[in-house]
Design an enzyme around this catalytic site. Structure first.
Site, short mmCIF file in Angstrom:
data_model
loop_
_atom_site.label_atom_id
_atom_site.label_comp_id
_atom_site.label_asym_id
_atom_site.label_seq_id
_atom_site.Cartn_x
_atom_site.Cartn_y
_atom_site.Cartn_z
N HIS A 25 -7.51 -5.79 -0.36
CA HIS A 25 -6.34 -4.96 -0.11
C HIS A 25 -5.43 -5.60 0.94
O HIS A 25 -4.20 -5.51 0.85
CB HIS A 25 -6.77 -3.57 0.35
CG HIS A 25 -5.66 -2.58 0.43
ND1 HIS A 25 -4.95 -2.15 -0.67
CD2 HIS A 25 -5.11 -1.93 1.51
CE1 HIS A 25 -4.02 -1.28 -0.29
NE2 HIS A 25 -4.10 -1.13 1.02
N ASP A 84 -9.68 -5.22 -4.69
CA ASP A 84 -9.11 -4.25 -3.75
C ASP A 84 -10.01 -3.03 -3.71
O ASP A 84 -10.11 -2.29 -4.68
CB ASP A 84 -7.69 -3.88 -4.21
CG ASP A 84 -6.91 -3.08 -3.18
OD1 ASP A 84 -7.53 -2.25 -2.49
OD2 ASP A 84 -5.69 -3.28 -3.08
N SER A 99 0.83 -1.20 0.00
CA SER A 99 0.00 0.00 0.00
C SER A 99 0.87 1.26 0.00
O SER A 99 1.66 1.47 -0.91
CB SER A 99 -0.96 -0.04 1.19
OG SER A 99 -2.00 0.88 1.04
#
Length: 278
Positions: free
Chosen positions: A258, A229, A97
């Site tokens: 995610h 995601d 991320s």
């Protein structure tokens, strides 16, 4: 605790496990978490003979809760401070991320110029750019990130329950297997950090255009992303990122969220190991 002090005087906490002469793998965590989010990967690679390193980003986890420097340039420089302190060479850098953005900036600005990086992995990562702009019309509107800022400012503790309970791990999907311990651990990690760092970090992960970072990376780079995601949509990130990388490889996981590094750790760890050893 093990810490290193950066050039601007910030104490950064880090973990360093395994044989000092083994190939190092350094992990870079996402917003608003800490190095603890990599537990499953660190133990896995440790048991496969690697040296594993992870740090808490400034203002996150056990690192100093400073007021300034919550941007990709400082994130990458802080990571380099850890690398230099531990004298890591031939390292594989893996970022999730926001940590993927940190890896991209680190490799382009520090890792490659210093000859210390061997490979990189971007997992559910934010580059090249999340925000919708005239040049990036497929991005997410600023109102999405303003909503994150409002959540942090108004009631961070509640927001840090709502995000992992819902979209982060896909627990809001029909028939999802909800893992309360995972939700509580996300909340624990988030609440360890600084509200100021978390608030400022939203701009860092959403508005930093890392197109040039990706173009500058020459080491082999693996891009991993789930097609479900809900935090970093694959069309805004991985599908664009792999086209900008000189030696990029994309792997898409159908239905993965995610937070797939946690919920699908066995699958992800095997694929990471294959790339690192390949």
């Amino acid at each position: 605790m093990s810490t290193v002090t950066t050039r601007d005087g910030v104490q950064i906490f880090y973990k360093d496990w395994g044989p000092r002469n083994a190939q190092p793998i350094m992990f870079h965590h996402g917003w608003p978490l800490s190095s603890d989010d990599w537990d499953a990967q660190m133990l896995f690679f440790l048991h496969h003979g690697f040296r594993v390193v992870a740090h808490d980003r400034r203002g996150h986890g056990r690192s100093a809760q400073v007021s300034e420097g919550h941007d990709m340039d400082h994130y990458a420089a802080d990571a380099f401070a850890v690398v230099e302190h531990l004298n890591l060479r031939n390292a594989v850098h893996i970022g999730h991320s926001t940590g993927g953005g940190e890896v991209a900036r680190y490799v382009a600005k520090h890792g490659q110029p210093s000859g210390r990086v061997a490979k990189a992995v971007l997992v559910s990562a934010v580059p090249p750019l999340m925000l919708k702009t005239a040049a990036n019309p497929e991005g997410l509107p600023i109102e999405v990130f303003d909503g994150f800022r409002k959540g942090v400012a108004d009631n961070r503790a509640q927001m840090f329950l709502d995000v992992p309970t819902g979209p982060f791990y896909g627990f809001n999907r029909p028939n999802a297997k909800v893992l309360p311990g995972v939700i509580q651990n996300w909340w624990r990690q988030g609440m360890m950090g600084s509200a100021k760092a978390h608030y400022d970090g939203i701009k860092a992960f959403s508005e930093t255009d890392q197109t040039e970072d990706l173009k500058a990376i020459t080491v082999p780079t693996l891009v991993l992303h789930g097609d479900d995601d809900q935090i970093v949509p694959i069309a805004d990130s991985a599908l664009k990122a792999v086209k900008l990388l000189r030696h990029g490889t994309l792997k898409v996981y159908p239905g993965y969220s995610h937070g797939m590094l946690t919920t699908e750790a066995a699958t992800l760890n095997a694929d990471l190991l294959a790339f690192v050893r390949g």
